[in-house]
Design a protein around this motif. Structure first.
Motif, PDB file in Angstrom:
ATOM      1  N   THR A   2       1.175  -5.924  -0.022  1.00  0.00           N
ATOM      2  CA  THR A   2       0.353  -7.007  -0.545  1.00  0.00           C
ATOM      3  C   THR A   2       1.241  -8.193  -0.942  1.00  0.00           C
ATOM      4  OG1 THR A   2      -1.042  -5.274  -1.440  1.00  0.00           O
ATOM      5  CG2 THR A   2      -1.433  -7.476  -2.263  1.00  0.00           C
ATOM      6  N   LEU A   7      -0.754  -8.969  -5.557  1.00  0.00           N
ATOM      7  CA  LEU A   7      -0.238  -7.819  -6.292  1.00  0.00           C
ATOM      8  C   LEU A   7      -0.304  -8.061  -7.799  1.00  0.00           C
ATOM      9  CD1 LEU A   7       0.986  -5.011  -6.205  1.00  0.00           C
ATOM     10  CD2 LEU A   7       3.242  -6.081  -5.997  1.00  0.00           C
ATOM     11  N   ARG A  61       6.017  -2.590 -11.748  1.00  0.00           N
ATOM     12  CA  ARG A  61       5.309  -3.241 -10.638  1.00  0.00           C
ATOM     13  C   ARG A  61       6.177  -3.302  -9.376  1.00  0.00           C
ATOM     14  NH1 ARG A  61       2.520  -8.828 -12.074  1.00  0.00           N
ATOM     15  NH2 ARG A  61       3.101  -7.871 -14.023  1.00  0.00           N
ATOM     16  N   ILE A  69      -0.683   1.160  -4.211  1.00  0.00           N
ATOM     17  CA  ILE A  69      -1.549  -0.023  -4.136  1.00  0.00           C
ATOM     18  C   ILE A  69      -2.947   0.376  -3.682  1.00  0.00           C
ATOM     19  CG2 ILE A  69      -1.909  -2.197  -2.888  1.00  0.00           C
ATOM     20  CD1 ILE A  69       1.214  -2.516  -3.027  1.00  0.00           C
TER      21      ILE A  69
END
Length: 111
Positions: A2, A7, A61, A69
């Motif tokens: 992403t 994201l 992250r 994800i």
């Protein structure tokens, strides 16, 4: 993978949807899987998705995988679909529904 802005938005949405801490979720997964006949090892308790959510909560992250994800999108979508139902007074008393959501890290009774 992403793009970074998408994201960032997903990360925020996921952490809004998952309102239980990793400790709360781990404890819930252990309790929900316990039974008189069998009890799995604590680190294997709960559903595969619940375990994946727990793993995501313990990551930064920058360490997310494509699988992480995908699970984040699924959890955000599932919790969002339940948002309208949560506003109904009798929904708070729907224990099986609440337990299913808690297995994803979302406690509908938690502020």
């Amino acid at each position: 993978m992403t793009d970074p802005l998408e994201l960032d938005a997903l990360w925020e949405d996921f952490h809004r949807a998952v309102n239980m801490t990793s400790q709360e979720l781990a404890a819930w997964l252990r309790v929900s899987d316990a039974s008189e006949e069998t009890e799995p090892l604590p680190e294997h308790a709960g559903t595969p998705t619940g375990q994946h959510v727990l793993a995501i909560l313990q990551k930064r992250r920058t360490d997310l995988t494509d699988d992480d994800i995908q699970v984040m999108y699924e959890v955000v979508d599932t919790v969002a679909q339940q948002a309208d139902v949560e506003n109904e007074p009798e929904a708070a008393q729907d224990t099986p529904r609440r337990h299913r959501l808690m297995s994803l890290g979302h406690d509908p009774l938690k502020p």
